[in-house]
Write a protein that holds these residues in place. Structure first.
Motif, PDB file in Angstrom:
ATOM      1  N   GLY A  72       0.804  -1.226   0.000  1.00  0.00           N
ATOM      2  CA  GLY A  72       0.000   0.000   0.000  1.00  0.00           C
ATOM      3  C   GLY A  72       0.837   1.276   0.000  1.00  0.00           C
TER       4      GLY A  72
ATOM      5  N   ASP B 256       2.647  -8.948 -14.972  1.00  0.00           N
ATOM      6  CA  ASP B 256       3.178 -10.037 -14.148  1.00  0.00           C
ATOM      7  C   ASP B 256       2.056 -10.696 -13.344  1.00  0.00           C
TER       8      ASP B 256
ATOM      9  N   GLY C 157       5.259  -1.944 -12.968  1.00  0.00           N
ATOM     10  CA  GLY C 157       6.561  -2.487 -13.349  1.00  0.00           C
ATOM     11  C   GLY C 157       6.759  -3.954 -13.057  1.00  0.00           C
TER      12      GLY C 157
HETATM   13  C1  LIG Z   1       5.971  -3.937  -5.338  1.00  0.00           C
HETATM   14  C2  LIG Z   1       4.984  -3.825  -6.422  1.00  0.00           C
HETATM   15  C3  LIG Z   1       3.673  -3.357  -6.214  1.00  0.00           C
HETATM   16  C4  LIG Z   1       3.131  -3.046  -4.856  1.00  0.00           C
HETATM   17  O1  LIG Z   1       3.522  -1.833  -4.351  1.00  0.00           O
HETATM   18  P1  LIG Z   1       3.187  -1.468  -2.855  1.00  0.00           P
HETATM   19  O2  LIG Z   1       3.719  -0.118  -2.688  1.00  0.00           O
HETATM   20  O3  LIG Z   1       3.894  -2.468  -1.983  1.00  0.00           O
HETATM   21  O4  LIG Z   1       1.713  -1.575  -2.664  1.00  0.00           O
HETATM   22  C5  LIG Z   1       2.857  -3.229  -7.317  1.00  0.00           C
HETATM   23  N1  LIG Z   1       3.271  -3.574  -8.547  1.00  0.00           N
HETATM   24  C6  LIG Z   1       4.502  -4.048  -8.781  1.00  0.00           C
HETATM   25  C7  LIG Z   1       4.873  -4.447 -10.155  1.00  0.00           C
HETATM   26  C8  LIG Z   1       5.391  -4.195  -7.738  1.00  0.00           C
HETATM   27  O5  LIG Z   1       6.617  -4.697  -7.984  1.00  0.00           O
END
Ligand SMILES: *Cc1c(COP(=O)(O)O)cnc(C)c1O
Length: 292
Positions: free
Chosen positions: A168, A245, A277
């Motif tokens: 989050g 992904d 990403g």
């Molecule tokens: C780590 C990640 C998230 C989640 O982000 P948070 O800040 O932990 O909620 C979303 N998408 C990708 C591709 C991630 O690598």
């Protein structure tokens, strides 16, 4: 490492837009092949803080296919900092960790049980010149970094912003940076983690921004997936050349497609989807499951 924000593009998604709402996707995945997507934004202020405090090592936590861990390893290498990764459970041998290790990260494998108590691990391994970053970069420093994602896009015309939610942290940053007329929708990738809403709120200075977390798109839980999800990801790639992904952005895009079909956003909606990403999770799949 070339972190180049110029490579980030805002793209339309014709196959989804034609179903109703206008949709654009912010391709943070183009920042860097490894320090991908939101990870760079979330890490940058932690790294600056560590350098400022003259620490020489960054330590953090993660799983076998952690985007966070491998991004941190690369970023530290670039900044000539040492890095240490505490890895959950039976993770040894993953290709993601091999990359992290080759980037110079020292890895410690921790049983699932011990991994639960991060404070104990921090005490046990404490070194005065280490700087600790929470698992997944969770924290207001990470959110502050994530809020700068919106410096690269002209945000005003969007009515809705949709993103994937793990810890989050990114969502917290996006909420902080959004305009008051915008609604932020987070797609939770964990199963029934209803505490996440409070964890996001904890990161916010701003308390009056509307945001919603949707819990119906986890596909069985964190990093779990089904043939339906994989099919969707393959079709999306074939029609839009959009790689996603299995852990985050596949579920995000599946949710967006479903919400568009259900007319969730309304007629005049202009929706911004954040491609956050990191494709590391796909490396856990058997060859051939994905067409990309
Ligand atoms: C780590 C990640 C998230 C989640 O982000 P948070 O800040 O932990 O909620 C979303 N998408 C990708 C591709 C991630 O690598």
């Amino acid at each position: 490492m070339e972190i180049s924000l110029e490579q980030i593009t805002l793209e339309s998604v014709p196959s989804l837009s034609k179903k109703g709402s206008t949709l654009s996707i912010l391709r943070l995945d183009k920042v860097h092949p490894v320090v991908s997507g939101n990870k760079w934004f979330k890490l940058k202020h932690y790294l600056a803080e560590a350098l400022e405090a003259k620490k020489n090592t960054i330590a953090s936590f993660g799983g076998a296919f952690s985007n966070h861990i491998v991004a941190l390893a690369y970023a530290c290498k670039e900044l000539k900092l040492a890095s240490v990764g505490f890895i959950r459970g039976e993770a040894a041998g993953s290709i993601t960790l091999k990359d992290a290790s080759e980037a110079g990260m020292q890895l410690h494998y921790i049983s699932r049980n011990d991994f639960c108590d991060k404070n104990q691990l921090k005490n046990l391994y404490h070194q005065p010149n280490w700087y600790w970053v929470n698992e997944g970069g969770y924290g207001s420093t990470g959110a502050k970094g994530a809020s700068t994602i919106f410096e690269i896009v002209n945000l005003n015309s969007f009515t809705h912003i949709v993103c994937a939610v793990g810890t989050g942290t990114m969502m917290g940053g996006l909420i902080e940076a959004a305009y008051s007329h915008q609604k932020i929708i987070g797609i939770s990738v964990l199963k029934n983690n209803f505490s996440i809403e409070a964890e996001v709120k904890f990161l916010l200075n701003k308390q009056d921004q509307p945001f919603t977390i949707l819990y119906d798109y986890h596909f069985g839980g964190y990093a779990k997936h089904t043939p339906i999800l994989l099919n969707f990801m393959n079709e999306l790639f074939l029609s839009e050349a959009l790689p996603t992904d299995i852990v985050y952005t596949g579920k995000l895009m599946f949710a967006v497609n479903d919400l568009v079909e259900k007319k969730y956003f309304g007629d005049d909606a202009n929706v911004l989807v954040i491609h956050s990403g990191g494709l590391q999770g796909n490396r856990s799949l058997a060859k051939g499951k994905l067409v990309f």
